[in-house]
Design an enzyme around this catalytic site. Sequence first.
Site, PDB file in Angstrom:
ATOM      1  N   HIS A 176       0.823  -1.218   0.000  1.00 27.97           N
ATOM      2  CA  HIS A 176       0.000   0.000   0.000  1.00 27.97           C
ATOM      3  C   HIS A 176       0.857   1.268   0.000  1.00 27.97           C
ATOM      4  CE1 HIS A 176       0.647  -0.278   4.371  1.00 27.97           C
ATOM      5  NE2 HIS A 176       0.450   1.014   4.372  1.00 27.97           N
ATOM      6  N   HIS A 238       7.915  -2.867   1.949  1.00 29.08           N
ATOM      7  CA  HIS A 238       7.805  -1.404   1.844  1.00 29.08           C
ATOM      8  C   HIS A 238       9.144  -0.714   1.543  1.00 29.08           C
ATOM      9  CE1 HIS A 238       3.839  -2.040   3.241  1.00 29.08           C
ATOM     10  NE2 HIS A 238       4.089  -2.082   4.521  1.00 29.08           N
ATOM     11  N   LYS A 338      10.389  -0.340  15.409  1.00 25.66           N
ATOM     12  CA  LYS A 338       9.245  -0.109  16.305  1.00 25.66           C
ATOM     13  C   LYS A 338       9.765   0.668  17.503  1.00 25.66           C
ATOM     14  CE  LYS A 338       6.012  -3.039  14.640  1.00 25.66           C
ATOM     15  NZ  LYS A 338       4.797  -2.434  14.111  1.00 25.66           N
TER      16      LYS A 338
END
Length: 487
Positions: A176, A238, A338
């Site tokens: 995406h 990504h 993260k």
Amino acid sequence: MEKSEAVDVVVFGATGDLAARKLIPSLYQLYRTGHLPEGSRVLGAARSKLDDAGFHKFMESDARQHVKDADFEKKSWDAFKAMVCYEPVDLMAQASYDGMAERLNTEPDRVRLYYLSVGPSLFSATCDGLAAAKLLNSRSRIAVEKPLGRDLVSAQAINDKLGSLFKEEQIYRIDHYLGKETVQNLLALRFGNSLFEPLWRSGHIRDVQITVAETLGIGTRGEFYDRTGAMRDMVQNHLLQLLCIIAMECPTGLEPDAMRDEKRKVLRALRPITGADIGKNTVRGQYRAGAIAGEAVGSYLDEGGVAEDSHTETFVSICAHIDTWRWSGVPFYLRTGKRMQEKLTQIVVNFDPLPHNIFTDSVNSTIPNKLVIQLQPEESISLKMMAKMPGGRMKLEPVELALNPERGARRRHMEAYERVFMDAINGNQTLFLRRDEVDAAWAWVDPILAGWEDSQDEPRTYVAGTWGPARSSSLLVQDGFVWNEES
Ligand code: NAP
């Protein structure tokens, strides 16, 4: 197909996090903005035993809050809800496909998009289940979420299964990030202007830095994440796709294969990182307790679903090279993690410094130009240049040239998942991955994962709320550079 032709969209994993946060809100926006034709149907499916009304309640409670107030209209939301139904389906149990088949077969000739928002371990069973329930035909399409497998072998098994039941032009492998306006704007910047092309290469660009930093931890996805890690979750898809958009040659057109041919060439030109180079050019980290924006957060090892001796990486940085004439000698630094200091997705293209500085009056005069493409928290593109400050002295200061298209009420910013659905419904595969791209990405990532696994080294620890292990900075320092940390 005609753009006004009604379609059926089946969302598997309809009660999940992604469906609530992105998929249902995006389908609603498409409907509201006239991209989901009247008469279309959205069928949600998951194991939870809900009826249509129960799913509508879930939409109200979980999905509605992810629709921005400015984009919400009660009338269109209610009309959209009326298009949505739900069927309990256990994708592993063939008998449970029957109810769904009964609903869908009232419109057997429609374009039908099956969207698999479930873990990759369910992909093959779902394909088989759909085929056995006779729910596939030449107008069926399948969209699969990342990660596609956990290595080259498992990705190939999934792709073989997809390929045995669907033609390549019916398969939509989602990344995406490619649906983000700014990524498309980057394509426009590179290939819709002649200005950058002569400079877009070794000899003018010093280095490229791609950062995808999250402040979030792993939430309720501990078990999934602990099996996956940052390399499979973020880098293989990504970060490598963003690298491709920066590094690819101009495609011959915007047709899907023209773009995908060029991206695949980049992936195949990535210099393999193996043996001793793994220690030299990659860093993996795992967060420990710390604080983000003043709030204390715990260690990765204390998260639910995480093994107490887990070696799973929550942070990766890599120095990559692309062995082509254009990129010879230009390092591409990739970094994702993260529990980082800031939420930031950014590509920085650092141009070479001045060969000779004549503005000795100005302390800042040697700051090299850089192009900063930001995807999160806000989408923007800016070019940092030097300019003379007003006044008598020849004093230079950095200025920022914003290259963002004007926004306004009539130019609504389309969310990445809206574009994903819109393109899949319209049969445009340009922003979806072809099988050979996925294979090439895994083929590059696999030896690094294997090297980490074989080594006795544990991931380097970093304190939550920082930019990762110190070694990530020295990866650049050893080349004489530093990470860009301005947003
Ligand atoms: P999730 O919150 O765990 O949701 C999983 C969904 O799958 C639920 O609706 C679950 O519902 C359903 N499900 C599980 N087993 C099933 C089965 N046997 N049959 C039918 N339905 C089943 O996961 P998610 O975060 O939404 O992610 C879904 C997929 O998207 C994953 O592959 C993930 O890697 C990918 N993804 C997620 C994100 C994100 O931001 N969340 C971003 C990019 C990609 P029931 O329990 O009711 O069956």
